[in-house]
Design an enzyme around this catalytic site. Sequence first.
Site, PDB file in Angstrom:
ATOM      1  CD  GLU A  13      -2.149   2.069   0.721  1.00 50.41           C
ATOM      2  OE1 GLU A  13      -1.456   2.787   1.442  1.00 50.41           O
ATOM      3  OE2 GLU A  13      -2.781   2.473  -0.263  1.00 50.41           O
ATOM      4  CB  CYS A  60      -4.743   3.322   6.247  1.00 46.84           C
ATOM      5  SG  CYS A  60      -4.228   1.884   5.318  1.00 46.84           S
ATOM      6  CB  CYS A  63      -4.687  -0.942   8.927  1.00 46.34           C
ATOM      7  SG  CYS A  63      -4.118   0.761   8.910  1.00 46.34           S
ATOM      8  CG  HIS A  67      -5.241   5.016  11.469  1.00 48.17           C
ATOM      9  ND1 HIS A  67      -4.099   5.338  12.161  1.00 48.17           N
ATOM     10  CD2 HIS A  67      -4.838   4.248  10.430  1.00 48.17           C
ATOM     11  CE1 HIS A  67      -3.049   4.803  11.558  1.00 48.17           C
ATOM     12  NE2 HIS A  67      -3.469   4.127  10.501  1.00 48.17           N
ATOM     13  NE  ARG A 490      -0.329  -3.513   6.524  1.00 46.60           N
ATOM     14  CZ  ARG A 490      -1.638  -3.817   6.669  1.00 46.60           C
ATOM     15  NH1 ARG A 490      -2.299  -3.467   7.755  1.00 46.60           N
ATOM     16  NH2 ARG A 490      -2.265  -4.489   5.726  1.00 46.60           N
ATOM     17  CB  SER A 513       4.211   1.322   7.634  1.00 45.46           C
ATOM     18  OG  SER A 513       3.518   0.096   7.463  1.00 45.46           O
ATOM     19  CB  CYS A 557       0.430   0.187   5.142  1.00 47.94           C
ATOM     20  SG  CYS A 557      -0.815   1.405   4.655  1.00 47.94           S
ATOM     21  CB  CYS A 560      -0.494   3.613   7.472  1.00 47.55           C
ATOM     22  SG  CYS A 560      -2.092   3.042   7.958  1.00 47.55           S
TER      23      CYS A 560
HETATM   24 NI1  NFE Z   1      -2.314   1.384   6.253  1.00 48.83          NI
HETATM   25 FE1  NFE Z   1      -1.683   0.501   9.221  1.00 48.83          FE
HETATM   26  C1  NFE Z   1      -1.748  -1.107   9.932  1.00 48.83           C
HETATM   27  C2  NFE Z   1      -1.807   1.313  10.808  1.00 48.83           C
HETATM   28  S1  NFE Z   1       0.382   1.167   9.039  1.00 48.83           S
HETATM   29  S2  NFE Z   1      -1.933  -0.317   7.211  1.00 48.83           S
HETATM   30  O1  NFE Z   1      -1.855  -2.184  10.275  1.00 48.83           O
HETATM   31  O2  NFE Z   1      -1.926   1.800  11.776  1.00 48.83           O
HETATM   32  O3  NFE Z   1       1.465   0.039   9.080  1.00 48.83           O
END
Ligand code: NFE
Length: 578
Positions: A13, A60, A63, A67, A490, A513, A557, A560
Amino acid sequence: MTRVVIDPVTRIEGHLRIEVEVDDGYVTNAWSSCTMWRGIERILQGRDPRDAWYYAQRLCGVCTGIHAHTSVRAVENALGITIPINAVLVRNLIEAVQYIHDHVVHFYHLHALDWVDVVSALQADPEATAKLAASLSDWPKNSTTYFAGIKQRLEKFVGSGQLGPFANGFWGHPAYVLPPEANLMAVAHYLEALDIQRDMTRIHAILGGKNPHMQTFLVGGVALAMDPNGQSVFNTQRAMMIKSMLDQILAFTTQVYIPDVIAIGTFYKDWANYGRGSGNYLVYGDFPLSIGDPSTNEHLLYFTRGYILDGDLTQRLPVDQAKVKEYVAHSWYDYRVGDDVGLHPWQGETTPNYTGPRPPYEYLFTGMDDKYSWLKSPRYDEHPMEVGPLARMLIDYINPDSPAHASVKAKIDTVLRALNVGPEALLSTLGRIAARAIETWVLAEKAYDWYDQLVKNMGSGNLQIHNGEKWNPATWPKEAEGVGLSDAPRGALGHWVRIKDGKIANYQCVVPSTWNAGPRDANNTIGPYEASLIGTPIADPERPVEVLRTIHSFDPCIACAAHIVDTKGRELLSIRVR
Ligand code: NFE
Ligand code: MG
């Protein structure tokens, strides 16, 4: 010495560029660069903190939900709000399904083609494939007719010349070692996983209204009205639909995903020797088992909090969020106090200062000693930290007091025995893949408990989903600060909020990430992706599949991680696809 550039890295991503130096067939240096910029932290400033989750969730679409979840936690922490148990259970179920969904998509659709040679599958004998599959599991689809049908579909696909997702692979590369039958079996499961991942998101539709970006998060609880006999609310019938999907998820995990990881791991055991990286692992923990503030009550979490330094699996060290800092010495940002200083997120700043390539773009970056990424460099007590499923599974493996310990340990031991390796093999590229599958298995079982409790509460008339005591901003202190700590699919995720006069004064996200893919810090200490590549053998610098194997094992990702888009859509960098 050869400089190898992969830009963009695909099957992730977002936009990621990896540069490595290769000497005598091995990687000797590495740079991880995020080439996209977004702006969510700045968009949040000045808004009502009760709305923050709705914007933050747009960090994102992969995931999704996490958030939003972390944002409401940060605001609840700032305002001292405890949410009802039903809200805890609904949030846990949403998040568990998110983990499982992301892990299945990652293994089959984003990572498998680094290990599975699609073209070789055309040489497979369907009968031998059925035998191989039956020796691994009793999945009902293991028949000769089924695999012959998959082979035909693949032949048609390749014959059409329209390879779609299978275009541009390094097919035929000597680093692919699976026999044709294992390749055909994996291709069949790649296709099956497309269906199962769609079905999983139906649980999100029931609990969250839609997927991605669920609508039922709310500061103080969830907005999912419950009534066992109600018509257009969460009721017994919808609960039963969730139950049948949990059954499908568990069957796929134990009969397809886990056996595939063991089969592929058996052929690629040497990847337990590569990709270790920093050896430091950070976990905030997640899945509260009772009400309370998840950012302070460590003992109430199913996946427990802790960190490991330098691969020492004898010690789980305690985490204090005050020790998190972000550096921008090698990132395209400026800090008012100077770029060599690390800032805790409550004092964090997001001020872009792009000093990278300008038109006409150089293909090879210069200035790698300077700033080279849109990611900041998060550090815990000055250490770079790997975050993610491997970190979580290691922490619960070594923590006998974790509520997840027995399940995690039994499953890790099963997989290690099947691969005939010891726990030290986990600190590797292969270990990340195994840990993700093991975590899926742990959660596919545990999700039933949260489901059962929710249904029991509903049946006994406990329908409370929201605590509205602090809804009115007149009840808030003039100033407050809060932190929401989660573990996203992640890895460790934190949102830090400062509230002043009922509005957001500062909002900072330090994302999984970003921890893993961030660049060097002010001390020139390299980040986890960079560290993980050093020592990797590269058979052919023109086709660096080995680099992809390790980078993909983190499940990057970058949307993110950067959480910051150029709103004018300007091209920031020219890209040559490899
Ligand atoms: Ni966009 Fe995420 C996850 C977050 S970043 S995927 O899992 O928080 O690695
Ligand atoms: Mg941030």
